[in-house]
Design an enzyme around this catalytic site. Structure first.
Site, PDB file in Angstrom:
ATOM      1  N   TYR A   1      38.092  49.316  38.747  1.00 22.62           N
ATOM      2  CA  TYR A   1      39.545  49.422  38.571  1.00 22.62           C
ATOM      3  C   TYR A   1      39.915  49.277  37.094  1.00 22.62           C
ATOM      4  O   TYR A   1      40.580  50.142  36.524  1.00 22.62           O
ATOM      5  CB  TYR A   1      40.221  48.327  39.398  1.00 22.62           C
ATOM      6  CG  TYR A   1      41.733  48.364  39.392  1.00 22.62           C
ATOM      7  CD1 TYR A   1      42.442  49.312  40.129  1.00 22.62           C
ATOM      8  CD2 TYR A   1      42.462  47.419  38.665  1.00 22.62           C
ATOM      9  CE1 TYR A   1      43.835  49.323  40.133  1.00 22.62           C
ATOM     10  CE2 TYR A   1      43.860  47.422  38.677  1.00 22.62           C
ATOM     11  CZ  TYR A   1      44.533  48.379  39.416  1.00 22.62           C
ATOM     12  OH  TYR A   1      45.921  48.377  39.419  1.00 22.62           O
TER      13      TYR A   1
ATOM     14  N   ASN B   1      51.626  42.079  37.793  1.00 23.98           N
ATOM     15  CA  ASN B   1      51.773  41.825  39.237  1.00 23.98           C
ATOM     16  C   ASN B   1      53.201  42.040  39.748  1.00 23.98           C
ATOM     17  O   ASN B   1      54.116  41.337  39.351  1.00 23.98           O
ATOM     18  CB  ASN B   1      51.362  40.395  39.578  1.00 23.98           C
ATOM     19  CG  ASN B   1      49.902  40.132  39.242  1.00 23.98           C
ATOM     20  OD1 ASN B   1      49.514  40.175  38.077  1.00 23.98           O
ATOM     21  ND2 ASN B   1      49.105  39.889  40.253  1.00 23.98           N
TER      22      ASN B   1
ATOM     23  N   SER C   1      51.773  39.018  49.443  1.00 21.94           N
ATOM     24  CA  SER C   1      51.811  39.426  50.847  1.00 21.94           C
ATOM     25  C   SER C   1      50.941  38.494  51.690  1.00 21.94           C
ATOM     26  O   SER C   1      51.331  38.089  52.784  1.00 21.94           O
ATOM     27  CB  SER C   1      51.394  40.889  50.991  1.00 21.94           C
ATOM     28  OG  SER C   1      50.296  41.187  50.167  1.00 21.94           O
TER      29      SER C   1
ATOM     30  N   GLY D   1      43.595  27.015  42.472  1.00 19.38           N
ATOM     31  CA  GLY D   1      45.009  27.401  42.504  1.00 19.38           C
ATOM     32  C   GLY D   1      45.744  27.189  41.193  1.00 19.38           C
ATOM     33  O   GLY D   1      46.962  27.357  41.131  1.00 19.38           O
ATOM     34  N   THR D   2      45.006  26.810  40.131  1.00 20.41           N
ATOM     35  CA  THR D   2      45.684  26.588  38.844  1.00 20.41           C
ATOM     36  C   THR D   2      45.768  27.873  38.018  1.00 20.41           C
ATOM     37  O   THR D   2      46.417  27.906  36.981  1.00 20.41           O
ATOM     38  CB  THR D   2      44.964  25.520  37.988  1.00 20.41           C
ATOM     39  OG1 THR D   2      43.617  25.946  37.797  1.00 20.41           O
ATOM     40  CG2 THR D   2      44.977  24.163  38.672  1.00 20.41           C
TER      41      THR D   2
ATOM     42  N   PRO E   1      40.983  36.731  36.700  1.00 14.91           N
ATOM     43  CA  PRO E   1      41.599  36.250  35.459  1.00 14.91           C
ATOM     44  C   PRO E   1      42.276  34.882  35.624  1.00 14.91           C
ATOM     45  O   PRO E   1      42.910  34.613  36.636  1.00 14.91           O
ATOM     46  CB  PRO E   1      42.628  37.336  35.131  1.00 14.91           C
ATOM     47  CG  PRO E   1      42.109  38.557  35.800  1.00 14.91           C
ATOM     48  CD  PRO E   1      41.463  38.071  37.064  1.00 14.91           C
TER      49      PRO E   1
END
Ligand code: NAD
Ligand code: UDP
Ligand code: UDP
Length: 311
Positions: free
Chosen positions: A145, A174, A189, A207-208, A274
């Site tokens: 991609y 995004n 989503s 999750g950071t 990323p």
């Protein structure tokens, strides 16, 4: 002035919203899609319109039609989809760009490329400005991609230098909103669908990591402004919402807004994910007089209401 406009990937999430806006403005729209990730549902309301036409076609093959402008959006955008058949992903970006540029060249049509913040890879500068060359792994799972999109940008600029084509390159950060596929795999989503179904919310890594989320209507405004900007403005121009959130923040917001009882579960972080991403949109502000206006809470509320009706 009414134009004939080709939108590739027009049955996808962004493409279908773009078709809506162009039809509303009275243009003739030719929507081209192979329905890999797009859906007829996204555009079925446009089918009865006399100024809308749908063509099933894969952009990796030549296309001979007559149009004034081309928006090239065809390409799966979600990691699970673009990694499903990575060779096809590169072909879509590269052969697709060559065919659409060849078409634009024959017609002397203006052509806009939906590029991506992924060209910056796992960025070493923050926020990302257009002059940053990026930090991209050329041989990883995201490369089909990222490098496909980078090569497409190269082709756009070579057609501009070599053939004086009128090109426009936007780097989309995004973007979310109604008509994202419920199994699309992208974070907004996923979290909304999980929260509405009361399933565990899957946080990848701790999750950071951060992203900056733009609501689809804002993005489509920017896209159309870019297409109608003076020929001198080729881009690349960043388009996105600079408000940055961690994935934990996002999960929290989605739980609040859906009043869900879902729990958070932590899964392993995908390779080459990323760490941070935030657009510097000074250029878009200055050259396009554009900035996003829908805040995350408002955009999430609209998106949640779409998914509530859907599931
Ligand atoms: P999407 O997957 O919903 O839409 C892509 C569309 O392209 C789908 O309708 C799909 O069927 C079609 N398509 C794929 N391969 C094709 C081919 N070979 N021939 C014809 N059609 C093909 O994704 P989206 O979010 O709407 O993304 C649209 C474009 O914007 C993509 O090029 C994507 O890379 C770019 N983009 C999106 C985001 C985002 O956050 N939504 C961010 C950066 C860039
Ligand atoms: N092409 C297309 N539609 C057109 C004109 C060209 O799909 O209306 C394709 C063509 O098949 C070619 C590609 O675009 O593979 C690039 O065209 P270009 O004219 O730049 O290169 P050439 O044909 O000289 O290789
Ligand atoms: N992500 C997550 N849970 C999910 C889906 C994604 O935590 O169910 C994370 C993912 O690892 C990434 C971020 O959310 O760090 C954005 O992922 P997405 O696939 O939406 O977009 P991209 O990574 O291409 O920016």
């Amino acid at each position: 002035m009414t134009k004939r406009i080709l939108v590739t990937g027009g049955a996808g999430f962004l493409g279908s919203h773009l078709c809506d806006r162009l039809i509303e403005a009275g243009h003739e729209v030719l929507c081209v899609d192979n329905f890999f990730t797009g859906s007829k549902k996204n555009i079925e309301h446009l089918l009865p319109r006399a100024n809308f036409e749908l063509l099933r076609h894969d952009v990796t093959f030549p296309l001979f039609v007559e149009v004034d402008e081309i928006y090239n959006l065809a390409c799966p955008a979600s990691p699970i989809h673009y990694q499903f058949d990575p060779v096809q992903t590169t072909k879509t970006s590269v052969h697709g760009a060559i065919n659409m540029l060849g078409l634009a060249k024959r017609l002397n049509a203006k052509i806009l490329q939906a590029s991506t913040s992924e060209v910056y890879g796992d960025p070493a500068t923050h926020p990302q400005t257009e002059d940053y060359w990026g930090n991209v792994n050329p041989i990883g799972v995201r490369s089909c991609y990222d490098e496909g999109k980078r090569c497409a940008e190269t082709l756009f600029f070579d057609y501009w230098r070599q053939h004086q084509l009128r090109i426009k390159v936007i780097r989309i950060f995004n973007t979310y909103g109604p008509r994202m596929h419920p199994n699309d795999g992208r974070v907004v989503s996923n979290f909304i669908v999980q929260a509405l179904k009361g399933e565990d919310i899957t946080i990848f890594g701790d999750g950071t990591q951060t992203r900056s989320f733009c609501y689809v209507d804002d993005l489509v405004d920017g896209m159309i402004k870019m297409m109608s900007s003076p020929d001198l403005l080729t881009g690349p121009v960043n388009l996105g919402n600079p408000n940055e959130f961690t994935m934990l923040d996002l999960a929290q917001k989605v739980i609040e807004l859906t009043k869900s009882k879902s729990n958070l579960v932590f899964k392993s972080l995908p390779r080459d994910d990323p760490k941070q991403r935030q657009p510097d949109i000074s250029l878009a502000k200055k050259e396009l007089d554009w900035k996003p206006s829908v805040e995350l809470e408002e955009g999430l509320t609209r998106t949640i209401s779409y998914f509530k009706d859907l599931i």
